[in-house]
Every structure is written in structure tokens, then in C-alpha cells.
Design an enzyme around this catalytic site. Sequence first.
Site, PDB file in Angstrom:
ATOM      1  CB  CYS A  16      -0.932   0.018   1.210  1.00 33.63           C
ATOM      2  SG  CYS A  16      -0.074   0.161   2.789  1.00 33.63           S
ATOM      3  CB  CYS A  19       3.130  -0.274   3.131  1.00 31.54           C
ATOM      4  SG  CYS A  19       1.621  -0.961   3.824  1.00 31.54           S
ATOM      5  CG  ASP A 396       9.233  17.882 -38.615  1.00 38.25           C
ATOM      6  OD1 ASP A 396       9.463  18.908 -39.265  1.00 38.25           O
ATOM      7  OD2 ASP A 396       9.867  16.820 -38.758  1.00 38.25           O
TER       8      ASP A 396
END
Length: 702
Positions: A16, A19, A396
Site C-alpha cells: 500500500c 506502507c 513537423d
Amino acid sequence: MKESNQQEFRLENLTCANCAMKFEKNIQALPKISEVNVNFGASKLRVVGPITVEELEKAGAFDGIKVVPLTSNRIIENTPFYKRKENIITFLSFILLVVGTIISFQTSEADPYAIFFFALSIGIGGYEMFWSGLKNLSRFYFDMKTLMTIAIIGAAIIGEWREGAVVVFLFAVSEALEAYSMTKARQSIRQLMDIAPASAFIRRNDEIMELATEDIVIGDTLLVKPGQKIAMDGEVLTGYSSVNQAPITGESMPVVKMQGDEVFAGTLNEEGALEVRVTKRVEDTTIAKIIHLVEEAQAEKAPSQKFVDQFAKYYTPSIIIIALLVAVIPPLFIGDWQAWIYQGLAVLVVGCPCALVVSTPVAIVTAIGNAAKQGVLIKGGIHLEEMGRLQSIAFDKTGTLTKGFPEVTDISAGATFTENEVIQKVASVESYSGHPLARAIVAYASVQNIVQSPIENFNSVTGKGVNASVDGIEVAIGSLKWAEEITTISDDVKENVEMLQQQGKSVMVVLFNHQYAGHLAVADAIRETSPMIIKKLRELGIKHMVMLTGDHPITAAAIAQMLNLTDVRAGLMPDEKLHAVKKLRSEFGRVAMVGDGMNDAPALAAATVGIAMGGAGTDAALETADVALMADDLEKLPYTIQLSRKALRIIKENIMFALGLKIVALLLIIPGWLTLWIAIFADMGATLLVVLNSMRLMRIQK
């Protein structure tokens, strides 16, 4: 500058976001560590300072984090869901909860045996959470575990043992959901890492051997049989085959490879045997760079994620204040302290920011991983979000909308000759010239399987053309003006030549024995996919598209007309392209620039999003651009915009789900209907919605 004592590691069991933050703080607290960065999305760790794997795993022991050096060949085995320690404990906690519930229904919730089983369920299932929560509380650090710890201890004090046990169990389920979602999101990176084989057969000093890719050096000859994956980037020495480059470039069709062509690690050799000279070490291959850049991209926080992090700073303290007010204010006026303390505890549970914390990263990681599998490299959450908000795109011309090299587009033969005769003799003469237009004619003859003849007396007339003798015929190829100096050219031919020139094509007139024999046109042809891409982008609602080119205005206007582009700016130097992009930003807000990553670098940098084409073969494109289309084609551009828009929408939905469900649950305080059960279901429901919603990004294809 990269520090000499910097180390990088891969992580497993990082479940998590909280964590990850705690793991980072634990490492930072160790002596001699000057810098730590835990990349939660990519499950990677970077540490500056002397440290061992054992010390790192000790710092991550609270979450069972496993650590492996990035350079190590050892693969971390992913622990199956049912074998993970926290999930076994959760299941045991659930069994004890069920036993306690059965006893409480047969007697009462206050039954000592029922309380014993509920307390056991809370103690076993919530031990890790309580330990973290109490330590956080002692430091006045309030995260979701702190809130849960206060709520469950409070529930036990007022005798709500069953509800406390249910909350512990459901919180564990919610944590498991978050871990599962991030594992799924990270799978795209793991699939990329598994693309290239770990070993290959090579020839070194006339000896054939099988080596791990780490031991293969530049200059070794790679032996690739049909049906095998190519293990290293290199250049084809011998052989002819078609190679499936989809894992790198996202191209759906195999690409023909022959002597001198570039091949990439992780691509599949389909037909013939190839011998490949290795040109890059394993850590420098295109696939290695893609993996590195994707992982770095996932570490970079998107604007919405920064908003969530900033919001969470004020959100959690606000929830604690609201919970305190709910528990204290009403009973001062209407009594019933137990009922309102219970409501306050429920507010704490509702306030857990699980779903909010995971709402953005899981969507960002999933989208960037999906894009990488499709051959699009998005180098950060910020660029993903900006792609979804684009109003204007500047292209371009050369090599982007066009193929980037001249080719024969038109052939016209005189009344007494065939096209093949004209091309055969012209190609024979032009094979002695180094001019780009000459190479285009020779290449066209080769594709048409037209065999050249020997020539005599080759002569180049500067600024006019070339001539030589072919099979006894004097052949001259040059400009219309030069041809008119030699012979009379009919008005019909002159009119046709001028029409081709107005289309931006270079036209050469052919004379056989000083008489008109035909003429041919050469141009940098537009890509077959370009008109369709422009149409798709227009359908997607891109307000403005412009072509920026250094080419001649007539050529640029002709190309723009074929592509149905109304805004074209020609004759631009690189610095002028830069100013053009800045002007577009002032007019339209968010602007993307699409180029080749080389001479377009200033304009790419100035755009809101710089998009480079052909990233698979160009290191400069990978480094310069915010987004790299790995194939040398615009085909993936509409897909990338669609994915970005979908990700933006899903992130917004996730934040609304996460906050909306909590607001609804908090409103239940007014009639006094909020319970701990409803509170944890609101939190878990929001997490589940956020995870499932983010997973939808995996399904978006080209």
C-alpha cells in the site's frame, strides 16, 4: 550526477501507499543514508548510502517486504494470495469473528465467551495495525491505521466488541484489495521485463556458446533461429527474415529485416535465420530503457495525485476534529454519551483515506503500463494528464507526416517508349550519382525488379543534370530548363511538369539521343496513414492542427492540401519552430509538438507535451520527448489521446467515488443511522469501486 554509492533494488510485497511511505521513513532513519526514494508504482527502491539487503528487509519487515538488487539475476517469487501471512491472519480473524457472532446471537453480545472470541479476533487480525497505530499516536502522526486504532479501542471501551471485530476484518480485506490492485497495475511492467530472453547463443572467436545476456558484449555475433526471440539490440550481418516488433513498437505487422537493418531485444524472429552483431549491452537495450523510463514515469506524481496528497494533509485532521465534535457536542445538549461516542468512532472509520490515497496512482500506473505495451512511452503522470487536455497539435513535416525520404511518385513516357524502358535507362545512369533524387530512382527500379545496364561516358552537369551512354543510346536526365536548351519540349509536357512542380515535387525530364523520352517526379511522399490520423484527431475534437516545416512553401502547401490541413508554416528554422509553438500556446493553451526528437528538440521542449516519433531507434527521441511513439508512425497518436482522456475521467471519477461515499455515510450521522459496519463498508466499497474503475484502463486498445 549519479552518486557512486547509489544502489537500486526491486521490491516484492509492497502492498500500500502508506506502507511505501513508512518503509521510506524507516530506511531514512538508518545511519549514513543520505537519500531514499521508494517508487510505489514500479515497486522499486533507490538508496544513496551504504546498506545491505538484510537491513532493508528488516526496515520493511512490518509489511513482509522482500528486496533484490536491480542487477541481480535472482527473481523474487510472488507469494500467492492464499499463502500471504496477512491474508492467513485475516482468515483466522474471520473464523474467530464468526464463532463469536454465533455465540452472541444465541446468548447476547455481552456474553463473556462471545467477548473472548471477538477480542481474540481483534487481537490477531489487528495486531500489526494496532502496533503501528499506537506508535503513530505517540508521535501525533495521524494516518488511517491511527484512526482505525482509536476507533476499535473506543468500540471495545463502550462494549461494541462485535462491531470492532467486524471493522478489523473488513479493514484487512480493504488492505488486501489495495495490494491486489497495485499488483495488477504493475503486471504491465513485469510483462515488459519478461519480453527479452535471459540467455542467447552467440559466436565469439569462431566458437559457438550459450551465454547469459549480462555476459554478452558489444561486437559478439548473435545467432537467431526462426521462431526465437532476439536477445540483444544489434545490426543484421547476414540473413533475411520478418521480425515481429509489436512488443517494442506496437506495430501489428511484422517488419522485413535484412543486412544492415537494426533489430531490438525482445522482438520475435519469424521466418529466416539471422546473424546479428550486438551493438548495445543488456542494460542499454531499447527494452531496458523503456522499462527504466516507464518505472521512472510512475514515480513522478501527476497534478491530480499532488492535489490528493495535499488534500489528505487537511482531510485527516479535519475528520478527527469532526469525530470529536460528534462525540462531545450532541450529548452535552441531549445526553446519551454512549450513542454519540459510538457515532464519533464511526466517523473516524469513515474518514480512513484508503480509497482516496489509491484513487490516482492505480489509474496512472495502469494507463502508463497499458501504453507501454502498445508501443507508446509516456514519461510521467503529468504528461498523461496533459495529453488528455490538448487543444492543438503541431506537426513537423519531414519524417512525421511524410516518409522522410524522396521516392518516385509519377512517371510519364513519350509516345514511342514504355515506362520500364525509361526507368531502366535512367536508373542505369543515376546509379553513378550520389544525389538523393538519384538514389530514389535507383531504389524504385530495384523494387520493380528492373535490371540496370552498363553505362559509358558518365557526366554530371552541375545545377542541370547528368548524362551517359546506355546500350548505345545517349541518355540525359535533368531540369526542364536544361532539356529546353537541347531540344524542343511540347506545351503539353511543359504544362504537366509545371503542375507536378506546383504539388511540391522535383521533376526530371529524360532525353534519349537529344529527343524527349519522358519525365518523372520525385517527392517526399506522405505516409499512407497520415490522412486517416489527421481525420481521427479531428473527430476526437482537437481544435487546431498545424504543420511546421523548414521546407519550401510550395511543397509544404501541397502536402498540407493533401492532408486537409488549413494552417501551414513553411521555411522555418529550428528557433522559428520554437517561437511558433510558443505562439500556439498563447492562442490555444495546451499544445503538443510531434517531431523526430532531433532538429525539433527546441520545439518539443517548448510544447505542453513533446511527442517524438520512432523512439525505438532513436536515443535522442527517448530522452527529449515527454511521449515517445516507439514505431516510426503516427498510428498510435489518437489511441494515446483517447487513453489519456479516459485516464483523466477515471481519476476524477475515483476521487468523486472516494469522497462521495464518505460524504453520504457522514450524512447518516444526522438521523443517527451511522454504524461502524456502514462506516467500514463505505470505506471498503469506495476502495473496491476505485480499483475496479481503474482496471478499465487495461481494456483500452488501439
